[in-house]
Design a protein around this motif. Structure first.
Motif, PDB file in Angstrom:
ATOM      1  N   SER A 179     -22.633  -5.682  38.855  1.00 26.00           N
ATOM      2  CA  SER A 179     -22.131  -4.431  38.307  1.00 26.00           C
ATOM      3  C   SER A 179     -20.980  -4.001  39.215  1.00 26.00           C
ATOM      4  O   SER A 179     -21.036  -4.195  40.432  1.00 26.00           O
ATOM      5  N   ASN A 189     -20.389  -4.741  31.882  1.00 27.75           N
ATOM      6  CA  ASN A 189     -21.548  -4.755  30.983  1.00 27.75           C
ATOM      7  C   ASN A 189     -22.871  -4.589  31.724  1.00 27.75           C
ATOM      8  O   ASN A 189     -23.875  -4.205  31.127  1.00 27.75           O
ATOM      9  N   ALA A 229     -26.962  -1.274  31.911  1.00 25.27           N
ATOM     10  CA  ALA A 229     -27.350  -2.212  30.848  1.00 25.27           C
ATOM     11  C   ALA A 229     -28.863  -2.232  30.644  1.00 25.27           C
ATOM     12  O   ALA A 229     -29.635  -2.055  31.582  1.00 25.27           O
ATOM     13  N   ASN A 230     -29.269  -2.499  29.406  1.00 21.15           N
ATOM     14  CA  ASN A 230     -30.685  -2.744  29.133  1.00 21.15           C
ATOM     15  C   ASN A 230     -30.934  -4.250  29.231  1.00 21.15           C
ATOM     16  O   ASN A 230     -30.017  -5.027  29.493  1.00 21.15           O
ATOM     17  N   ASP A 234     -31.559  -6.510  26.943  1.00 21.49           N
ATOM     18  CA  ASP A 234     -30.844  -7.317  25.951  1.00 21.49           C
ATOM     19  C   ASP A 234     -29.402  -7.582  26.384  1.00 21.49           C
ATOM     20  O   ASP A 234     -28.899  -8.701  26.259  1.00 21.49           O
ATOM     21  N   THR A 235     -28.746  -6.552  26.911  1.00 19.53           N
ATOM     22  CA  THR A 235     -27.368  -6.710  27.379  1.00 19.53           C
ATOM     23  C   THR A 235     -27.320  -7.646  28.580  1.00 19.53           C
ATOM     24  O   THR A 235     -26.446  -8.522  28.663  1.00 19.53           O
ATOM     25  N   TYR A 273     -27.741 -11.158  27.450  1.00 18.06           N
ATOM     26  CA  TYR A 273     -26.485 -11.591  26.829  1.00 18.06           C
ATOM     27  C   TYR A 273     -25.488 -12.029  27.905  1.00 18.06           C
ATOM     28  O   TYR A 273     -24.854 -13.082  27.783  1.00 18.06           O
ATOM     29  N   VAL A 274     -25.377 -11.251  28.983  1.00 14.00           N
ATOM     30  CA  VAL A 274     -24.479 -11.598  30.092  1.00 14.00           C
ATOM     31  C   VAL A 274     -24.905 -12.928  30.707  1.00 14.00           C
ATOM     32  O   VAL A 274     -24.071 -13.806  30.966  1.00 14.00           O
TER      33      VAL A 274
END
Length: 162
Positions: free
Chosen positions: A54, A81, A85-86, A88-89, A92-93
């Motif tokens: 981050s 991102n 972020a949660n 799911d995010t 995804y990363v």
């Protein structure tokens, strides 16, 4: 095999109320804990292929401090991102990571990191500041990581060493 180290930023300061959440620095304990956990990782001979963080100051500073303590010399990737972020995010990363990278550190924040560790390996404990969750995945590409091929290897945090 892929290996992920989920690392929560070290303890941050709330002293200056004029600062935004994004710009909060590490406090005294955070400035002690980050190098401590870097030394723990170095002692385990952990050598990441990539570090992603981050861009919030407390996460960025933690990532830089640990990178220095393990002699990581490549550039750290800062991904907006990851901030707030949660799971799911964050997943995804992770799934977009370079397939050549086998070992990756991700530096971020709760509650997202807690949710990610719980969804991948069922870890239902709070990840404390500067806590490190090590997860191994039985797959060849980051795009294939899931709870079905994940295994909790270790869970370390500063109070275990002080």
């Amino acid at each position: 095999m892929k290996k992920l180290y989920i690392i929560r930023h070290a303890k941050s300061s709330w002293k200056d109320s004029s600062l935004s959440d994004f710009d909060r620095p590490l406090n005294k304990r955070g400035r002690v804990d980050a190098p401590l956990m870097g030394k723990v990782l170095k002692g385990k001979k952990v050598s990441p292929d990539a570090i992603i963080s981050s861009p919030a100051l407390r996460a960025k500073t933690t990532a830089q401090n640990i990178a220095k303590n393990i002699n990581f010399t490549k550039p750290i990737t800062y991904d907006e991102n990851i901030y707030e972020a949660n799971d799911d995010t964050l997943l995804y990363v992770m799934k977009k990571l370079n397939k050549e990278d086998s070992v990756v550190f991700i530096f971020g924040h709760n509650p997202g990191l807690n949710m990610l560790a719980e969804s991948l390996v069922g870890l239902d404990e709070n990840i404390p500041t500067c806590g490190i969750v090590e997860i191994e995945f039985d797959c060849k590409k980051w795009s294939e990581i899931s709870s079905k091929n994940a295994k909790l290897i270790s869970f370390d945090y500063p109070k275990m060493y002080s």
